[in-house]
Write an enzyme that holds these catalytic residues in place. Structure first.
Site, PDB file in Angstrom:
ATOM      1  N   ILE A 126       0.698  -1.236  -0.003  1.00  0.00           N
ATOM      2  CA  ILE A 126       0.045   0.062   0.015  1.00  0.00           C
ATOM      3  C   ILE A 126       1.044   1.223   0.205  1.00  0.00           C
ATOM      4  O   ILE A 126       0.528   2.195  -0.635  1.00  0.00           O
ATOM      5  CB  ILE A 126      -0.991  -0.015   1.286  1.00  0.00           C
ATOM      6  CG1 ILE A 126      -1.968   1.117   1.119  1.00  0.00           C
ATOM      7  CG2 ILE A 126      -0.189   0.138   2.548  1.00  0.00           C
ATOM      8  CD1 ILE A 126      -3.005   0.983  -0.108  1.00  0.00           C
ATOM      9  N   SER A 134      11.420   0.567   7.800  1.00  0.00           N
ATOM     10  CA  SER A 134      10.929  -0.517   7.261  1.00  0.00           C
ATOM     11  C   SER A 134      12.141  -1.663   7.758  1.00  0.00           C
ATOM     12  O   SER A 134      13.246  -1.379   7.179  1.00  0.00           O
ATOM     13  CB  SER A 134      10.438  -0.722   5.800  1.00  0.00           C
ATOM     14  OG  SER A 134      10.057  -1.895   5.625  1.00  0.00           O
ATOM     15  N   ARG A 135      11.520  -2.773   7.919  1.00  0.00           N
ATOM     16  CA  ARG A 135      12.445  -4.066   8.090  1.00  0.00           C
ATOM     17  C   ARG A 135      12.976  -4.526   6.635  1.00  0.00           C
ATOM     18  O   ARG A 135      14.374  -4.861   6.408  1.00  0.00           O
ATOM     19  CB  ARG A 135      11.683  -5.297   8.543  1.00  0.00           C
ATOM     20  CG  ARG A 135      11.580  -4.961  10.187  1.00  0.00           C
ATOM     21  CD  ARG A 135      10.579  -6.324  10.836  1.00  0.00           C
ATOM     22  NE  ARG A 135       9.380  -6.429  10.055  1.00  0.00           N
ATOM     23  CZ  ARG A 135       8.646  -7.383  10.378  1.00  0.00           C
ATOM     24  NH1 ARG A 135       9.103  -8.423  11.261  1.00  0.00           N
ATOM     25  NH2 ARG A 135       7.455  -7.625   9.610  1.00  0.00           N
ATOM     26  N   LYS A 173      -5.632   3.060   7.476  1.00  0.00           N
ATOM     27  CA  LYS A 173      -6.708   2.398   7.962  1.00  0.00           C
ATOM     28  C   LYS A 173      -6.726   1.129   8.335  1.00  0.00           C
ATOM     29  O   LYS A 173      -5.891   0.326   7.393  1.00  0.00           O
ATOM     30  CB  LYS A 173      -8.142   2.810   7.026  1.00  0.00           C
ATOM     31  CG  LYS A 173      -8.051   2.289   5.457  1.00  0.00           C
ATOM     32  CD  LYS A 173      -8.504   0.650   5.572  1.00  0.00           C
ATOM     33  CE  LYS A 173      -8.077   0.023   4.356  1.00  0.00           C
ATOM     34  NZ  LYS A 173      -8.585  -1.349   4.509  1.00  0.00           N
ATOM     35  N   ASP A 229     -10.934  -5.965   6.589  1.00  0.00           N
ATOM     36  CA  ASP A 229      -9.955  -5.125   6.181  1.00  0.00           C
ATOM     37  C   ASP A 229     -10.418  -4.417   4.858  1.00  0.00           C
ATOM     38  O   ASP A 229     -10.310  -3.231   4.850  1.00  0.00           O
ATOM     39  CB  ASP A 229      -8.732  -5.961   5.595  1.00  0.00           C
ATOM     40  CG  ASP A 229      -7.434  -5.245   5.150  1.00  0.00           C
ATOM     41  OD1 ASP A 229      -6.981  -4.578   5.811  1.00  0.00           O
ATOM     42  OD2 ASP A 229      -7.496  -4.925   3.926  1.00  0.00           O
TER      43      ASP A 229
END
Length: 308
Positions: free
Chosen positions: A11, A33-34, A87, A165
């Site tokens: 996303i 971020s990993r 969201k 979701d």
């Protein structure tokens, strides 16, 4: 304004990064971020380190799954940063209320985004439904989880929401376009035997004027997705399709909206810029309340196991 994007997954890459790049309000100054990165943007794997090393970045946009989001948001707020939430804004309503209280205490902006509310024809649908009493409204939100969330097991774990979701996108539109508040009366949630969240759901709602309001969510629908809201009023029939992008009234398209900002995520980032400049908070939790009510009130049915 400089902004940090946290959680560089699908996303973020598909929607957030292009919206930030195209915006006159924002500069993507860091990512956290990993695994994921964005070309040309300083990348961190440790959120605390980013906050400490980059005090000039005053705004953080969180694209993490719901369960870990609270800790990141709370840390950012305590560090005096404004926070934008993908969201749903949290894993629970209590988390969201706590974040709002924390943001007010630290005098920073907080934005619970609902991207589907920014679809092209949602405002026109709202105007139509405000003009005449509602008789019936039906939501049909059907798509294939294997296409939209391939291999993402977290969505079937506690807090992942399952079919809600995508379903919460429909509920975000419904709560935006209906002039009267509704609340859940019955629901049936179907859980795969090997999963912790539902794969489909049917819901019915109380409407204060007696209209029939229902929603049907399915995450195993093959082929083209159906993201549709159909409404009958005393003034005519409305069909809102493609997740809010297409509207017809009695079979005809309404007049085109005046030129302006286009795209769901560009509109979200424009609103975030306005909130930061005004020192405002937008934490509308109406869509999430309906999901919470479904888990509380809904009848649970066990169905066949789900495998990718």
């Amino acid at each position: 304004m400089e902004i940090a994007l946290v959680g560089i997954g699908k996303i973020a890459v598909d929607q957030h990064v292009p919206a930030i790049d195209a915006s006159p309000d924002w500069k993507l100054a860091a990512t956290v971020s990993r695994h994921g990165t964005v070309d040309g943007v300083p990348a961190y794997t440790d959120f605390t380190a980013m906050l400490q090393e980059r005090p000039e970045i005053r705004v953080v946009s969180l694209c993490l799954p719901p369960v870990p989001r609270f800790a990141y948001a709370a840390e950012a707020i305590r560090a005096g940063r404004h926070v934008m939430l993908e969201k749903p804004p949290g894993a629970t309503l209590s988390e969201c209320h706590a974040l709002e209280a924390l943001a007010r205490a630290h005098r920073v902006s907080l934005y619970a985004t609902w991207h589907s509310r920014q679809a092209e024809q949602v405002a026109a649908a709202r105007a139509f439904l405000a003009a005449a009493p509602l008789k019936r409204l039906e939501v049909r939100w059907r798509e294939d989880v294997r296409h939209w969330h391939p291999g993402q097991d977290w969505i079937f774990e506690p807090g992942g929401m399952g079919v809600f979701d995508p379903g919460i996108n429909a509920l975000s539109i419904v709560t935006e376009i209906l002039p009267d508040p509704i609340h859940l009366t019955t629901a049936e949630l179907r859980f795969p035997e090997n999963r912790q969240t539902p794969i489909s759901a049917d819901m019915a709602f109380f409407h204060p004027q007696g209209a029939e309001v229902t929603a049907h969510f399915d995450w195993l629908a093959e082929g083209a997705p159906e993201w549709t809201i159909e409404a009958e009023t005393e003034a005519g029939y409305m069909l809102l399709e493609d997740g809010g992008a297409k509207l017809t009234i009695d079979g005809a398209a309404p007049e085109a909206a005046p030129p302006g900002l286009t795209g769901e995520y560009p509109r979200l980032y424009a609103q975030m810029a306005a909130l930061v400049q005004a020192g405002g908070i937008d934490m509308d939790l109406a869509p999430m309340r309906h999901v919470a009510d479904a888990f509380t009130l809904g009848r649970r049915v066990s169905v066949a196991p789900f495998h990718w």
